[in-house]
Write a protein that holds these residues in place. Structure first.
Motif, short mmCIF file in Angstrom:
data_model
loop_
_atom_site.label_atom_id
_atom_site.label_comp_id
_atom_site.label_asym_id
_atom_site.label_seq_id
_atom_site.Cartn_x
_atom_site.Cartn_y
_atom_site.Cartn_z
N GLU A 102 0.82 -1.22 0.00
CA GLU A 102 0.00 0.00 0.00
C GLU A 102 0.86 1.28 0.00
O GLU A 102 0.69 2.13 -0.85
N ASN A 103 1.77 1.37 0.97
CA ASN A 103 2.58 2.59 1.09
C ASN A 103 3.92 2.40 0.38
O ASN A 103 4.98 2.42 1.00
N ARG A 104 3.84 2.20 -0.93
CA ARG A 104 5.03 1.80 -1.67
C ARG A 104 6.21 2.76 -1.53
O ARG A 104 7.33 2.33 -1.26
N ASP A 105 5.96 4.04 -1.69
CA ASP A 105 7.09 4.98 -1.73
C ASP A 105 7.87 4.96 -0.42
O ASP A 105 9.10 4.99 -0.42
N GLU A 106 7.12 4.87 0.69
CA GLU A 106 7.77 4.81 2.01
C GLU A 106 8.58 3.53 2.15
O GLU A 106 9.72 3.55 2.61
N ASN B 273 0.11 2.19 -8.49
CA ASN B 273 0.41 2.83 -7.21
C ASN B 273 1.02 1.89 -6.19
O ASN B 273 1.51 2.33 -5.16
N LYS B 274 0.93 0.59 -6.45
CA LYS B 274 1.33 -0.37 -5.41
C LYS B 274 2.47 -1.31 -5.78
O LYS B 274 3.09 -1.90 -4.91
#
Ligand SMILES: *Cc1c(COP(=O)(O)O)cnc(C)c1O
Length: 517
Positions: free
Chosen positions: A441-445, A489-490
């Motif tokens: 879900e929070n890929r960039d992090e 996005n994921k």
């Protein structure tokens, strides 16, 4: 992979039985080929003449006849070469060797050893080498400890270095053959490669070309696709797929993907077909083939050709058949990081259709059917001979790598099952895992944290094609391919290559578990 370079005296100890039996056995073990070794054993080619000279002299001293000693020595050398890898040093290194040491032969061994990419040590019973610290030197007693030490290397996203060591002798042989004959573009190796690849894929024709992007364009041009036409494709791919449709003058019509395989959803294709549709161009993403039986059935109904963009799936299987041999035309890329990569740009086309093969061959070379006669418009799509030479060396180990990729992909999924959305491989498919791609879900992090832990990752791809500015002229809008948009996005790809060890995978998985908290 680690590299052990055996010094002359170690080999002579073995051959002349100058050391206790236990030690003889240990040296023989170092030379013997084995499945589960974490090192390769090498002998510098510069050592061979010394080996021959001393072994013959000592055998004669031991009472052998001259001719007998010669034959015995040659048998020893032949046996050695059947097991170890032969290390070469280049001409320019001879000059450096003279500056490095007053013993030319020692310096040559050090020079040769420094050509290797993995951690390298010279095994010698007298530590006399001036290695400048770059290459270790070990006594036989120290070898086991050194081999057990972690190879002090960061996690690589794709490890081309280990592969290079694995095929170095063949690689050098093939490249030097090109230097010798001098036919640098479309030389004899290109044709040899085409035969090998056509046989591998199981189709009648292979046309090697300048890149995976150019092969897509050549395929579209051969099918006569141009202005006013439409080509159905997936938005969840590298830019080249849609870009070449547009460059050919046609309109890419984006059809959304299956949420499990990330490949074009065959159930959505028929609704996208219009009177202007001239072809379907599915991509076999991440190394897994699209559902070609379903796609071909629709294509037959509307009499449309199908081009597989197999840039990521060379070597993959679909219902037992190989990628690139599943439709009208198969196209692949040999960009260095693809499952089968060269050391520059390259690509290939595959077909069973004689007329299309002829057209693609002509388009590859400026539309010519013979020198300076051009019945059609083409491009400069020729392949460099050195790239074909590299690929021929790689093809000798490719099937082993394909097997390793499948094993490593499956192993990753066991490790990650409870902490990630792991890749779904359809039962009819054998993936080559061009990418090992999970969802988070929070890929960039997570990517940022993994980077801090020294684990490289990538997002393939963060923006689907229908939302790329370059394609805005075709009028696609946000929300038109919701599955692709959500996936973009994921998705996140983890380090993946055929030489990934259990230890490195554990490191990646441990970092992953920490990064997602
Ligand atoms: C890499 C790639 C291409 C382009 O191949 P090049 O050899 O880099 O031109 C085309 N399509 C897909 C899906 C790719 O992954």
């Amino acid at each position: 992979m680690k590299n052990l370079v055996l010094d002359v005296n170690v080999l002579l100890d073995l051959w002349l039985q100058r050391v206790p039996e236990k030690v003889l056995f240990f040296i023989a073990e170092l030379i013997a080929k084995g499945e589960n070794k974490n090192y390769w054993t090498w002998v510098s080619s510069s050592s061979l003449s010394t080996l021959e000279y001393i072994a013959r002299r000592e055998l004669k001293k031991g009472g052998m006849e001259g001719e007998q000693a010669k034959q015995a020595t040659h048998a020893l050398i032949a046996d050695l070469l059947a097991n170890v890898r032969l290390l070469t040093q280049f001409g320019f290194q001879q000059v450096m060797a003279l500056q490095l040491s007053n013993d030319v032969e020692d310096a040559q061994i050090v020079m040769a050893a420094s050509n290797l990419q993995g951690s390298t040590a010279i095994v010698t019973n007298e530590k006399r080498f001036q290695t400048g610290g770059e290459v270790a030197q070990l006594s036989l007693l120290e070898v086991n400890t050194w081999l057990r030490q972690d190879e002090n290397r960061s996690v690589e996203f794709i490890d081309l270095k280990t592969q290079q060591d694995a095929i170095r002798p063949q690689l050098e042989h093939n490249i030097h053959r090109v230097l010798a004959h001098g036919q640098y573009i479309m030389g004899p190796e290109v044709q040899e490669l085409e035969e090998v690849l056509a046989g591998y894929v199981g189709v009648k024709h292979c046309i090697a070309a300048s890149s995976g992007t150019d092969t897509l364009l050549i395929a579209l041009m051969a099918l006569g696709i141009g202005s006013g036409d439409e080509v159905i494709t997936t938005p969840f791919t590298f830019i080249a797929t849609g870009e070449m449709i547009a460059l050919a003058g046609a309109k890419p019509v984006f059809v959304d993907i299956d949420p499990l395989t990330y490949n074009i959803d065959p159930n959505l294709i028929e609704a996208a077909i219009s009177s202007r549709t001239k072809a379907i161009m599915p991509v076999s993403l991440y190394g897994q083939c699209a559902d070609f039986d379903a796609i071909n059935l629709i294509a037959e109904k509307y009499n449309l050709p199908v081009i597989e963009d197999g840039a990521q799936s060379f070597g993959a299987r679909y219902k037992g058949r190989r990628s690139c041999g599943l439709s009208t035309i198969g196209s692949t890329s040999f960009f260095p990081s693809k499952p089968l990569g060269c050391y520059g740009d390259g690509g290939a086309l595959f077909t069973n259709d004689d007329a299309l093969a002829k057209a693609m061959r002509e388009i590859r070379v400026h539309g010519q059917d013979r020198r300076y006669h051009h019945p059609r418009i083409g491009i400069n799509g020729r392949m460099d001979t050195i790239q074909a030479a590299v690929l021929l060396a790689k093809m000798k180990v490719f099937e082993e790598e394909v097997t390793a990729r499948a094993r490593i992909g499956a192993r990753y999924s066991e490790f990650l099952r409870d902490v990630a959305v792991t890749p779904y491989i359809a039962p009819e498919n054998r993936s080559v895992y061009a990418q090992y791609t999970v969802q988070v879900e929070n890929r960039d992090e997570v990517q940022q944290r993994l980077k801090e832990f020294g684990v490289p990752t990538a997002a393939h791809y963060p923006v689907p094609l229908h939302l790329q500015l370059a394609f805005s002229c075709f009028g696609s809008s946000d929300g038109s391919c919701p599955v692709s948009e959500a996936a973009s996005n994921k998705v996140m790809s983890l380090p993946m290559h055929p030489f990934l060890t259990e230890e490195t995978m554990s490191t990646v998985v441990r970092s992953w578990r920490e990064a997602i908290i």
